[in-house]
Design an enzyme around this catalytic site. Structure first.
Site, PDB file in Angstrom:
ATOM      1  N   THR A  30       4.329   1.915   2.288  1.00 43.20           N
ATOM      2  CA  THR A  30       5.613   2.130   1.618  1.00 43.20           C
ATOM      3  C   THR A  30       6.389   3.241   2.307  1.00 43.20           C
ATOM      4  OG1 THR A  30       4.792   1.355  -0.517  1.00 43.20           O
ATOM      5  CG2 THR A  30       6.683   2.852  -0.557  1.00 43.20           C
ATOM      6  N   GLY A  36       4.842   4.669  -4.441  1.00 48.11           N
ATOM      7  CA  GLY A  36       3.801   4.133  -3.579  1.00 48.11           C
ATOM      8  C   GLY A  36       2.878   3.139  -4.248  1.00 48.11           C
ATOM      9  N   GLY A  44       0.832  -1.183   0.000  1.00 46.92           N
ATOM     10  CA  GLY A  44       0.000   0.000   0.000  1.00 46.92           C
ATOM     11  C   GLY A  44       0.875   1.245   0.000  1.00 46.92           C
ATOM     12  N   CYS A  45       0.295   2.357  -0.443  1.00 44.08           N
ATOM     13  CA  CYS A  45       1.093   3.579  -0.568  1.00 44.08           C
ATOM     14  C   CYS A  45       1.552   4.083   0.796  1.00 44.08           C
ATOM     15  CB  CYS A  45       0.300   4.643  -1.319  1.00 44.08           C
ATOM     16  SG  CYS A  45      -1.344   4.963  -0.644  1.00 44.08           S
ATOM     17  N   PHE A  46       0.664   4.068   1.787  1.00 39.31           N
ATOM     18  CA  PHE A  46       1.070   4.534   3.113  1.00 39.31           C
ATOM     19  C   PHE A  46       2.149   3.634   3.718  1.00 39.31           C
ATOM     20  CE2 PHE A  46      -3.304   6.522   3.153  1.00 39.31           C
ATOM     21  CZ  PHE A  46      -2.860   7.837   3.178  1.00 39.31           C
TER      22      PHE A  46
END
Lengths: 342, 342, 342, 342
Positions: free
Chosen positions: B149, B314, B145-147
């Site tokens: 990362t 991300g 997930g982007c967060f």
């Protein structure tokens, strides 16, 4: 009753916001409007949004110019307020939007700002326990910093109710006007738009000791605060996310009850319905604080989120609210809970 | 060597970003470009920035359309990847940009997403200890997930070096594209611009278990994570501020040394010079992670800040990087550390 | 005198702005607040900035709900106003923020909107010659479109004074709230931020006939208008640039004199000092029009620039101003010339 | 072939964009990177997005520093290019991103810029008739202004095909980076965000004579140009809306055919499908021009809209494109038609 009010440092953002609010204040007459380098220029050049004052010429900030007013707002760089206040006489209400008189500890002042500490004035955050008593009749008022306004209100009920262990992690996302009108490269629109960035990380921001002072006073013991400000691409607004380890097994509902109790009578703190979260846009131009709180049971933390307008409740509005209390006016005069959105 | 790549879910933001990167990838030929509801429309209608693909007609996401490719990127709502992957055969490299195969624990999956857990695939965050080994030759890859990362890279060296107690507070300010192209009122430009807001507060965001999984693996013991995402008025970028109580008396310099060691050889992690702090704008469109770390001695915490482009490093860029490793290509092929700024 | 006011279509942006203004109107009591699909939900869900109305439940837009009010604002999709107005009785002041009753020509209506033309109501742009007379005592008022408000005020004095040949080129840069709250992909924050785009180009925008109607009336002969709207990344504001070939050899000073004369007594039109140019930010949330005009001698054109807040002067504020005139109240009641900036 | 390229004025936005493009140029080696006041500082301080060059120390702009390069880009304030160019010798390709050598007329130069006119260099807008011939083998190139790039390309085919009367009204909405990195109050993020404003109105902008020069050359007779730039809250991008009275009874389809013919072979001009309109976001970071054109039959005007990235096609990308032509390289080397969006 008509209160005659002067604003020193009128060409900056804080000074402009004071004027914006005073223009709608039913008991106020705007008197001297002064500044340093912009003295002699029309106010409309600095604040084109203040149409009724467009032709007012900015005066120079001198003792003479500020004399003869009931209230003087000081929106100055730090280190200049005490001297001006001393010359104005003890009966004038002096409202310092700057940092000079926020900190009680001379040692803290020395460490964070340097130079001589010129004293601690009644602190203009009326929502804190005991604050209104100290503000009533006060003739010197230190308006809180914008970040401590949001963060303190977000966590005070938790510490007051003994729900939190004495440490807090506060990350506050701020619009650019908090940095004022100073011409710094990183504040250019080209740099700011489309970008988020942290600064003053690791406890380096000068609002840190103010957080500690406020939260420790409420908690009744020293609170360790980790504070990180983040600059976001918006002109106004601070969204504070604040968390603290739970000291009890309180669940979200119990925490909510404590917050409801703390703020039930506050005209400018709005605890949102469960499930709704604050947005800074909803507070734009208003003196309102939008607040929500919950519990992260897995992490064992209470998490609160507060939205304010950094220039209104966070600066000028907080100052006007405190002025109203000091003078015995209606506390909400000249202030609104209605934001301009979208 | 020419790698034939298909993209399913091509009309969304993640799919579009995969295509943007693949257009400059020296070893890739773009094959099928498919979607669900936008099948039959020209790609230029959805991604006007992808000029060379403007006239490509989006196909329907079927097994037939995706057959015959060496690599298939899946940019789909969660719950759809396993079935498609099963039909593609074991030799095809399937890169899932969605959440389906990120979590090792079926119980976590049930709790956070619901429905059947369809397994755990090699995790596409090459900078984690041991990750490259697992990715080499892999035919199924779960892109983080982007967060997670940003937050994992911000704190992993601290936990790996034993500098941190097993808890972390992570606040991540994100641009709007992370929410995808879904038509929700709070994502309208009118609502987003000029506003910051928190959501998924109190451990309610689905990326929370992924943070815990990553940081616990690095720390070698369970790490409690308090995660709060904040939506900011920018299309791209995540600025993560992450802090953790210090487990040692390490100072800023000692912490820096640990981070330098951890990331010295990483092509996409840039530890900034002391005193410089990351900005998301500097990573726009790049696969670069900008990182800084310090110590807040008063609060007894290590504080790290990371900037990424949520769609590149991300999401899509992380996926391409993992694809390169899986196929034995140059890890940096088709990716850049150069952002588009200002 | 207390005027009881209902707002139909209260959950949209125009309706919300009417409510924001009415909250500070000294003579108004807010009555029914209704909508269609959002009936039954609390207003705070749609307009979190209207804190004092947060708990009001939105009613359904029915004749019964709207009965018993002195004034009814209609913020509805076009085609719905006439029927509702007919049911409200002739004594109620009906203020239509929609397009239904702006155009005098049934043929224009047919061409631009289609469906039955339900008549032409007194036009709520008080600054136009003769408009105040028509608005006094009026019980039906058609509030102008947001673009025609800015563009008409920018050029009317030029046509009235015979300075301009009968053609105009108008390009208006607008914030996104003008498009309302409709969930369209191109209005998502991710699409809007960082981007400018034109739409309705080549005379395709429905405000074109309204421009022509207004400017032709002032000029006393048909004026050809080329109108291009541009969507810019801001929630509010319209910056109109309007030019027209000079009909005389008037220089900038002569043109300025004509504009000064035209707007000297207007409470909501501010001709800026020579050399200052309007910014939309200065009008945010205010009913003020900031205006500047000059001559491009080389091109032989008069060029005027006007800034308004599209939701205030361009919609709800224009409506309140007209309501005040119709009812014989102070024209400026509930309205301000002070913007919220920065 | 490796081309050694120096960039003078490297710490500004134009210089940074040249470097960004050169980093991906397959035939270029970046040599000296120089500036004036920022000499001696690391490039990463000014351009954190150029990670691979972060540690490069900016040199001083001297003849010695710039010697020994095949190509020198000059990104300097106007008035400085001729002297530096003279010292570099006739074989070096000098690409002037500034205004010094754009205007053919010394009289125009005197009027708009003042000071000595130092000559007219081959004009780096390859899409103009005959331009490529003049650029091939050129050793001095004047890169067009950002506004004239968009506006000229928007209208040139109309004038070339005899479709337009000799006058044009051009309104161009620009991002803030066009104003460079100069520290001016109106360029602060707090002022820019949420606001649109016009400047240089009435033919006062220095790009006006460049528009006239370009369009008159294409038309074969003097064209009167009314040009108004509008500053919008975005870092990059120019959206140009340009209109001109039709000289014929051409309809939209006939006009389109003329534009298709004009740009069919152009690698960096994309005439969008009928009904699609350009957005600046789609060109972000790319050298692409997105274009659309139609006819407003009622107003009797041809209306064209063009989107570019002001720093890429409008400045640095236009310069690299011209460099490629001058040196006989692939015209598209180091340039892309792919934007970074959303």
């Amino acid at each position: 009753m008509t209160v005659k009010v002067a604003v020193a440092g009128a060409s900056g953002y804080a000074g402009g916001e004071v004027l914006r609010l005073l223009l709608t204040h039913p008991e106020v007459e705007i008197g001297a409007v002064t500044a340093a380098s912009s003295a002699g220029t029309p106010l409309g050049q600095h604040h084109p949004h203040l149409a009724p004052l467009a032709d007012r010429v900015v005066g120079e900030t001198t003792t003479e110019a500020l004399a003869g007013h009931d209230v003087v707002f000081l929106a100055l760089p730090h280190g200049h307020s005490a001297e001006i206040a001393a010359r104005l006489g003890p009966d004038v209400v002096v409202i310092d939007l700057g940092a000079d008189h926020r900190l009680a500890s001379a040692q803290d002042w020395q460490r964070w700002y340097g130079g001589e500490h010129t004293g601690h004035w009644p602190y203009g955050l009326p929502e804190l326990p005991g604050a209104r008593e100290r503000l009533r009749g006060a003739r010197r008022i230190a308006v809180p910093g914008c970040f401590p306004t949001g963060g303190t209100l977000a966590l005070a009920p938790a510490f007051a109710a003994g729900l939190a262990k004495p440490e807090a992690t506060i990350v506050a996302v701020t619009g650019t006007s908090g940095a004022g009108r100073s011409l710094k490269p990183h504040l250019l629109g080209s740099e700011v738009m489309g970008s988020a960035s942290a600064y003053g990380v690791g406890g380096a921001h000068r609002h840190t000791p103010e957080f500690i002072q406020n939260l420790s006073a409420v908690a009744g013991r020293p609170v360790a605060v980790s504070f990180t400000p983040v600059l976001a691409p918006m002109p106004r607004g601070i969204l504070t996310t604040a968390s603290t380890p739970l000291a009890t097994d309180a669940d979200a509902e119990a925490v909510r009850v404590a917050y409801e109790k703390a703020y039930a009578a506050e005209p400018f703190v709005q605890l949102l319905p469960t499930g709704a979260w604050p947005t800074t846009a909803a507070t734009l131009g208003s003196n309102n604080v939008q607040l929500q709180v919950t519990v992260d049971a897995d992490a064992g933390r209470l998490v609160a989120v507060a939205a304010i307008d950094n220039l209104t409740k966070g600066t000028a509005g907080g100052g006007v609210q405190s002025m109203n209390i000091a003078l015995g006016l209606q506390e909400t005069a000249g202030l609104s809970t209605v934001g301009v959105a979208p």
